[in-house]
Structures are given as structure tokens and as C-alpha cells.
Scaffold this active site. Sequence first.
Site, PDB file in Angstrom:
ATOM      1  N   SER A 141       0.862  -1.185   0.000  1.00 26.23           N
ATOM      2  CA  SER A 141       0.000   0.000   0.000  1.00 26.23           C
ATOM      3  C   SER A 141       0.896   1.230   0.000  1.00 26.23           C
ATOM      4  CB  SER A 141      -0.880   0.003   1.257  1.00 26.23           C
ATOM      5  OG  SER A 141      -1.530   1.249   1.448  1.00 26.23           O
ATOM      6  N   TYR A 154      -2.520  -1.191  10.121  1.00 23.79           N
ATOM      7  CA  TYR A 154      -2.419  -1.324   8.665  1.00 23.79           C
ATOM      8  C   TYR A 154      -1.004  -0.977   8.205  1.00 23.79           C
ATOM      9  CZ  TYR A 154      -4.279  -1.121   3.860  1.00 23.79           C
ATOM     10  OH  TYR A 154      -4.552  -1.341   2.529  1.00 23.79           O
TER      11      TYR A 154
END
Length: 267
Positions: A141, A154
Site C-alpha cells: 500500500s 495497517y
Amino acid sequence: MSSLTGKVVVITGAGSGIGRALAQQLATMGARLALSDIDSAGLAQTMNSLKADTDARGYPLDASNREAVFAHAEQVKRDFGTAHCVINNAGATVIGTIEHLKIEEIEWQLGVNLWGVIYGTKAFLPMMLAQREGCIVNISSVFGLVGFPAQGAYNIAKFGVRGLTECLWSELEGTGVRAVCVHPGGIRTNIEKTGRRCAAAGEAESTFKGLADKLLVTPPEKCAADIIAGIESGKRRVITGHKSTSLWWLSRLLPNRYPAVLKALSK
């Protein structure tokens, strides 16, 4: 691997978003597809969306379950003979600051987004090494490039995915197998809607949710096309989606000062 046509491609998290778009585009290219998702209904919708003559099978799979992922690799080997490319795409999110997150919430996040990638890599790597051909594609990401507030768990997972994949760049040299690290930016998927907010969520978590609504704008089809192009052209890293290039350069040029810039961009 200059073309995925005719190759066996394994995609986790294929029931929606980037995973579904990858499956649809690879189907049109003539790839053979082993698709999995924990969401059986979503996976069925993906399967039904593929062109009629696609050689594809769907598998219910919890990517955070070690035994299930290794069993899945054996299923794929039985059904297709081998795997040429595995795309470790399954993911989820929990919005929360490190202060507010419970240990159990962090563990859940890492189970899907980090351990799921580790399991997928370890389960399929042996058959690729044995045939001296293969590609492991791990979805990190832009939050694997920069640490973002209220995305602590995350961030941990996606930085871990990046570290795993970059390590493979060196370790796989000369084996015929390679690894690709993908850093999607603001992709318009349902990950934020289906994601969790930590039990102790407060103002910081609410602020991030409002920001996510504005940032998740790139169609997953565009992201999928960039990933496929990156695989076929031999790239090691794929940067794709809204704000992804900006955050890549921000992490490179201001590695110690980017939090101040992120704060300004978030307004």
C-alpha cells in the site's frame, strides 16, 4: 514471465475490488485462474462475471488461516497442475491509533494483511522454485511507504509486506522466480466500508474516515491494469492509484519530515 496468457494465476481476495478486476482482466487475456475469498457470495459474483470460456475455479478461503492457505496451494496444484503467479491480494483494515487499538485488533489486522501474505508466499514458492518459473505479487500500500495516523496496524502490516517482498528480490535472483511489490493509493474499493473501527475510536478515527471518502477515487480496474502491466514488463515495484506517486516521492525526499506534509495534505 513476459505474458500471463495461458498461465495459472492464483488471486486471493478475488471477491471484490482489485481482486475482482484482476480476475476479469486476466480472464480476457486467457489466463487460467484460481480465485479465492472469504466472502463466498462475492466470489460467486466474480466467477459469474468472467467470460464464458474462462478456465477458472473458485475456492472459499480465509487467508489468515495458515492450514487453509497451505491446503489451498495443494488444491491448486491438484486442479491446475501448478501455479505460475500468485497475487496475495486479500486484505482488510481496522481504523485506529496505536493508543486506541487493542492488541487483539492489531493481531486481527496482521493476520489478514501480513500473515496472509506470508502464508501465500510460503505455500506457493516451492512449486515455483521447482519449475524455475513464477512470480509472487504482494499487495502492500502507499501506507507501506509512509506511516499514516489512525492506520497504525495497517501500516505495520503493509510495511511488513514491503520488507518481505524486497527481501525476495535478492533471495530469488537466478531462480527463475521473482517478486513484485504493489503500492496502491486511493483505490475505490469497499475495504473502508467493510473495514473495522477500533472499539475505542474517537476523533482521530472519525477524521480519517472523512478523509478516506475523499481519497478513494481510482477505479480498481485501473489499478488492476497497472499491476498486470507491471508483472508482464518485469517491474519489481508497481505504484498505482490516487496520490500514490506523490507519497512515493514524499517518502524518498523527506523520509524524516513527511508527517508535516501529510498533515497539510489531509486538510
